[in-house]
Motif scaffolding. Sequence first.
Motif, PDB file in Angstrom:
ATOM      1  N   GLY A  42      28.149  16.851  52.032  1.00 26.33           N
ATOM      2  CA  GLY A  42      27.604  15.596  51.551  1.00 26.33           C
ATOM      3  C   GLY A  42      27.139  15.662  50.113  1.00 26.33           C
ATOM      4  N   GLU A  43      26.583  14.557  49.651  1.00 23.26           N
ATOM      5  CA  GLU A  43      26.168  14.431  48.264  1.00 23.26           C
ATOM      6  C   GLU A  43      24.771  15.008  48.043  1.00 23.26           C
ATOM      7  OE1 GLU A  43      25.740  10.187  47.269  1.00 23.26           O
ATOM      8  OE2 GLU A  43      25.760   9.811  49.425  1.00 23.26           O
ATOM      9  N   PRO A  44      24.407  15.322  46.791  1.00 21.29           N
ATOM     10  CA  PRO A  44      23.054  15.813  46.509  1.00 21.29           C
ATOM     11  C   PRO A  44      22.012  14.756  46.868  1.00 21.29           C
ATOM     12  CG  PRO A  44      24.508  16.157  44.623  1.00 21.29           C
ATOM     13  CD  PRO A  44      25.250  15.264  45.574  1.00 21.29           C
ATOM     14  N   ALA A  45      20.777  15.211  47.082  1.00 21.67           N
ATOM     15  CA  ALA A  45      19.713  14.292  47.485  1.00 21.67           C
ATOM     16  C   ALA A  45      18.390  14.729  46.888  1.00 21.67           C
ATOM     17  CB  ALA A  45      19.596  14.247  49.009  1.00 21.67           C
ATOM     18  N   TRP A  46      17.462  13.791  46.815  1.00 17.56           N
ATOM     19  CA  TRP A  46      16.076  14.121  46.543  1.00 17.56           C
ATOM     20  C   TRP A  46      15.458  14.673  47.824  1.00 17.56           C
ATOM     21  CZ3 TRP A  46      14.379  14.258  41.752  1.00 17.56           C
ATOM     22  CH2 TRP A  46      14.923  13.403  40.781  1.00 17.56           C
ATOM     23  N   SER A 287      16.215  19.341  56.816  1.00 16.13           N
ATOM     24  CA  SER A 287      15.853  17.930  56.800  1.00 16.13           C
ATOM     25  C   SER A 287      17.125  17.120  57.031  1.00 16.13           C
ATOM     26  CB  SER A 287      15.231  17.552  55.457  1.00 16.13           C
ATOM     27  OG  SER A 287      14.083  18.353  55.199  1.00 16.13           O
ATOM     28  N   ALA A 288      16.981  16.005  57.725  1.00 14.54           N
ATOM     29  CA  ALA A 288      18.159  15.218  58.099  1.00 14.54           C
ATOM     30  C   ALA A 288      17.834  13.730  58.010  1.00 14.54           C
ATOM     31  CB  ALA A 288      18.609  15.578  59.513  1.00 14.54           C
ATOM     32  N   PHE A 289      18.862  12.913  58.241  1.00 16.44           N
ATOM     33  CA  PHE A 289      18.725  11.455  58.279  1.00 16.44           C
ATOM     34  C   PHE A 289      18.221  10.903  56.945  1.00 16.44           C
ATOM     35  CE2 PHE A 289      17.797  12.963  62.677  1.00 16.44           C
ATOM     36  CZ  PHE A 289      19.018  12.608  63.216  1.00 16.44           C
ATOM     37  N   ALA A 290      19.045  11.068  55.915  1.00 19.37           N
ATOM     38  CA  ALA A 290      18.683  10.607  54.574  1.00 19.37           C
ATOM     39  C   ALA A 290      18.440   9.110  54.542  1.00 19.37           C
ATOM     40  CB  ALA A 290      19.788  10.982  53.586  1.00 19.37           C
ATOM     41  N   ARG A 291      17.466   8.715  53.731  1.00 24.15           N
ATOM     42  CA  ARG A 291      17.213   7.305  53.438  1.00 24.15           C
ATOM     43  C   ARG A 291      17.772   7.001  52.059  1.00 24.15           C
ATOM     44  NH1 ARG A 291      14.885   9.207  58.156  1.00 24.15           N
ATOM     45  NH2 ARG A 291      13.598   7.600  59.128  1.00 24.15           N
ATOM     46  N   TYR A 292      18.461   5.864  51.929  1.00 21.81           N
ATOM     47  CA  TYR A 292      19.062   5.464  50.657  1.00 21.81           C
ATOM     48  C   TYR A 292      18.254   4.323  50.034  1.00 21.81           C
ATOM     49  CZ  TYR A 292      23.204   8.337  51.346  1.00 21.81           C
ATOM     50  OH  TYR A 292      24.064   9.401  51.496  1.00 21.81           O
ATOM     51  N   ALA A 293      17.928   4.494  48.755  1.00 18.49           N
ATOM     52  CA  ALA A 293      17.171   3.466  48.050  1.00 18.49           C
ATOM     53  C   ALA A 293      18.035   2.220  47.866  1.00 18.49           C
ATOM     54  CB  ALA A 293      16.711   3.989  46.698  1.00 18.49           C
ATOM     55  N   THR A 294      17.514   1.071  48.257  1.00 18.40           N
ATOM     56  CA  THR A 294      18.256  -0.187  48.099  1.00 18.40           C
ATOM     57  C   THR A 294      17.954  -0.855  46.759  1.00 18.40           C
ATOM     58  OG1 THR A 294      16.500  -1.396  49.240  1.00 18.40           O
ATOM     59  CG2 THR A 294      18.331  -0.576  50.579  1.00 18.40           C
ATOM     60  N   GLU A 295      16.995  -0.290  46.031  1.00 16.59           N
ATOM     61  CA  GLU A 295      16.679  -0.708  44.662  1.00 16.59           C
ATOM     62  C   GLU A 295      15.968   0.468  43.993  1.00 16.59           C
ATOM     63  OE1 GLU A 295      12.639  -3.072  44.637  1.00 16.59           O
ATOM     64  OE2 GLU A 295      13.904  -3.861  46.273  1.00 16.59           O
ATOM     65  N   GLY A 300       6.105   8.862  43.808  1.00 15.65           N
ATOM     66  CA  GLY A 300       5.310   9.832  43.068  1.00 15.65           C
ATOM     67  C   GLY A 300       5.730   9.861  41.610  1.00 15.65           C
ATOM     68  N   ALA A 301       6.118  11.047  41.143  1.00 16.55           N
ATOM     69  CA  ALA A 301       6.503  11.211  39.740  1.00 16.55           C
ATOM     70  C   ALA A 301       7.983  10.938  39.506  1.00 16.55           C
ATOM     71  CB  ALA A 301       6.155  12.624  39.279  1.00 16.55           C
ATOM     72  N   VAL A 302       8.717  10.556  40.554  1.00 13.78           N
ATOM     73  CA  VAL A 302      10.176  10.414  40.453  1.00 13.78           C
ATOM     74  C   VAL A 302      10.593   8.951  40.584  1.00 13.78           C
ATOM     75  CG1 VAL A 302      12.360  10.931  41.611  1.00 13.78           C
ATOM     76  CG2 VAL A 302      10.686  12.744  41.274  1.00 13.78           C
ATOM     77  N   LEU A 303      11.464   8.516  39.687  1.00 14.54           N
ATOM     78  CA  LEU A 303      12.096   7.211  39.820  1.00 14.54           C
ATOM     79  C   LEU A 303      13.409   7.404  40.569  1.00 14.54           C
ATOM     80  CD1 LEU A 303      12.215   4.173  39.202  1.00 14.54           C
ATOM     81  CD2 LEU A 303      13.416   4.755  37.071  1.00 14.54           C
ATOM     82  N   VAL A 304      13.445   6.950  41.810  1.00 12.79           N
ATOM     83  CA  VAL A 304      14.654   7.049  42.628  1.00 12.79           C
ATOM     84  C   VAL A 304      15.512   5.834  42.325  1.00 12.79           C
ATOM     85  CG1 VAL A 304      15.588   7.201  44.965  1.00 12.79           C
ATOM     86  CG2 VAL A 304      13.419   8.313  44.418  1.00 12.79           C
ATOM     87  N   ARG A 305      16.706   6.080  41.821  1.00 14.98           N
ATOM     88  CA  ARG A 305      17.597   4.977  41.455  1.00 14.98           C
ATOM     89  C   ARG A 305      18.248   4.364  42.690  1.00 14.98           C
ATOM     90  NH1 ARG A 305      16.293   3.208  36.450  1.00 14.98           N
ATOM     91  NH2 ARG A 305      16.354   4.897  34.901  1.00 14.98           N
ATOM     92  N   LYS A 306      18.574   3.096  42.593  1.00 16.36           N
ATOM     93  CA  LYS A 306      19.281   2.412  43.675  1.00 16.36           C
ATOM     94  C   LYS A 306      20.525   3.202  44.076  1.00 16.36           C
ATOM     95  CE  LYS A 306      21.598  -1.957  44.803  1.00 16.36           C
ATOM     96  NZ  LYS A 306      21.970  -3.313  44.322  1.00 16.36           N
ATOM     97  N   GLY A 307      20.670   3.449  45.384  1.00 16.65           N
ATOM     98  CA  GLY A 307      21.819   4.185  45.894  1.00 16.65           C
ATOM     99  C   GLY A 307      21.586   5.671  46.051  1.00 16.65           C
ATOM    100  N   ASP A 308      20.452   6.196  45.558  1.00 18.38           N
ATOM    101  CA  ASP A 308      20.166   7.625  45.701  1.00 18.38           C
ATOM    102  C   ASP A 308      19.639   7.921  47.101  1.00 18.38           C
ATOM    103  OD1 ASP A 308      20.902   8.154  43.140  1.00 18.38           O
ATOM    104  OD2 ASP A 308      18.872   8.533  42.378  1.00 18.38           O
ATOM    105  N   PRO A 309      20.097   9.033  47.733  1.00 18.86           N
ATOM    106  CA  PRO A 309      19.549   9.434  49.031  1.00 18.86           C
ATOM    107  C   PRO A 309      18.305  10.298  48.862  1.00 18.86           C
ATOM    108  CG  PRO A 309      21.424  10.822  48.488  1.00 18.86           C
ATOM    109  CD  PRO A 309      21.275   9.837  47.349  1.00 18.86           C
ATOM    110  N   VAL A 310      17.380  10.152  49.812  1.00 23.41           N
ATOM    111  CA  VAL A 310      16.164  10.963  49.842  1.00 23.41           C
ATOM    112  C   VAL A 310      15.994  11.526  51.244  1.00 23.41           C
ATOM    113  CG1 VAL A 310      13.677  11.041  49.431  1.00 23.41           C
ATOM    114  CG2 VAL A 310      15.094   9.432  48.137  1.00 23.41           C
TER     115      VAL A 310
END
Length: 399
Positions: A42-46, A287-295, A300-310
């Motif tokens: 899979g793709e990289p994630a936060w 860790s499993a079941f990534a959540r994807y930012a919809t915006e 915290g100190a990180v700006l998660v861009r739309k479409g990034d998995p966490v």
Amino acid sequence: MTAADQRVQDYPFNRPEGLDLAPAYGAARTAPGMIRVQLPFGEPAWLATRYDDARFVLGDRRFSRAASVDRDEPRVQFHRGSGGILAMDPPDHTRLRVLVASAFTVRRVERLRPRVREIADRLVADMRAAGSPTDLVEAFALPLPVQVICELLGVPAEDRHLFRAWSDGLLSTAALTAEEFARNDQELSAYMAGLVAQRREEPADDLMSALIAARADDVERLTERELVELCVGVLVAGHETTATQIPNFVHVLLTRPDRLAELRADPDLIPAAVEELMRFVPLGATSAFARYATEDVQVGAVLVRKGDPVLAAIGSANHDESRFPDAGRLRFDRESTAHLGFGHGAHHCLGAALARVELQEALRALLALPGLVEAGDPVWKTQMLVRGPRTLPVAWEER
């Protein structure tokens, strides 16, 4: 901070042998923000390793599970399952959860406690009759939740032995071929579909029959596929995690005799002990079941861009000293029990109340064995999504 500012670290960190939390988590919690990780597939994630960050990601509606269906979700398995309710967002997720949740309320589950206690006591009696030593997993930890969840669903007793192989196949991170994984998944789903069809014709006093008939206000009944996926999910999740946590908890207590003595002296501490053990034991191998930012979302100190998995690192969050002082010590007198062991938010574990009853009754029954000790080294599960002993030899004093 953004993804461009971060180097990507190989993940997972934990070793399958034992229950220690990898030191890399402690280092990650002291980093300025979340870290970037790359799982085997899979793709990289936060990765959210601090309590506040993990809880925020699990609970904020701007993070989507449904988005994972169309993405190369970060994972340790080559294959991907259908996801079912775990890959849904509201309102679809809410519709299914409302129909199932009534079966797992605290009040309804408490009515099951006498039956859970009866099963636990019988298993301990069988252990005593067979004699010491024995394997706690085969003799007690596996049959207790399997029997409870199969009785709840209405699975015939003679078929219960089938589910260990099917469950292991679904939760394995081993190099199963796509064909092997699909065959395992299809066999379990086909079996469950057959039971659903039987219950449609002959309803019984069990969860499967209730799900077939269930509707809430204007909520439509479950479709055939939803029924099968839900029953499979309830069966696998309803026995595998509890069957793993029972020997995990026993191993932790037997290697901390002072805590074991504390429970023996005051069994009323058992509910608090279960909560603390849920916090203390990092069950997940990863860790499993990534959540994807919809915006774009600030975590915290990180700006998660739309479409990034966490990914939320539950074990690490539960050892965050800022939330749980003296986190590395097992304590039954903690004021805060707001651990993330059962998740948080929309996907908080549906079966949490049942798991608590089973774990409490398991400890209560096993504490009745005088002089309980480990009779050898545990053999740990490997290549699985959950960590725990595959075998745990125990012995006790014969009286």
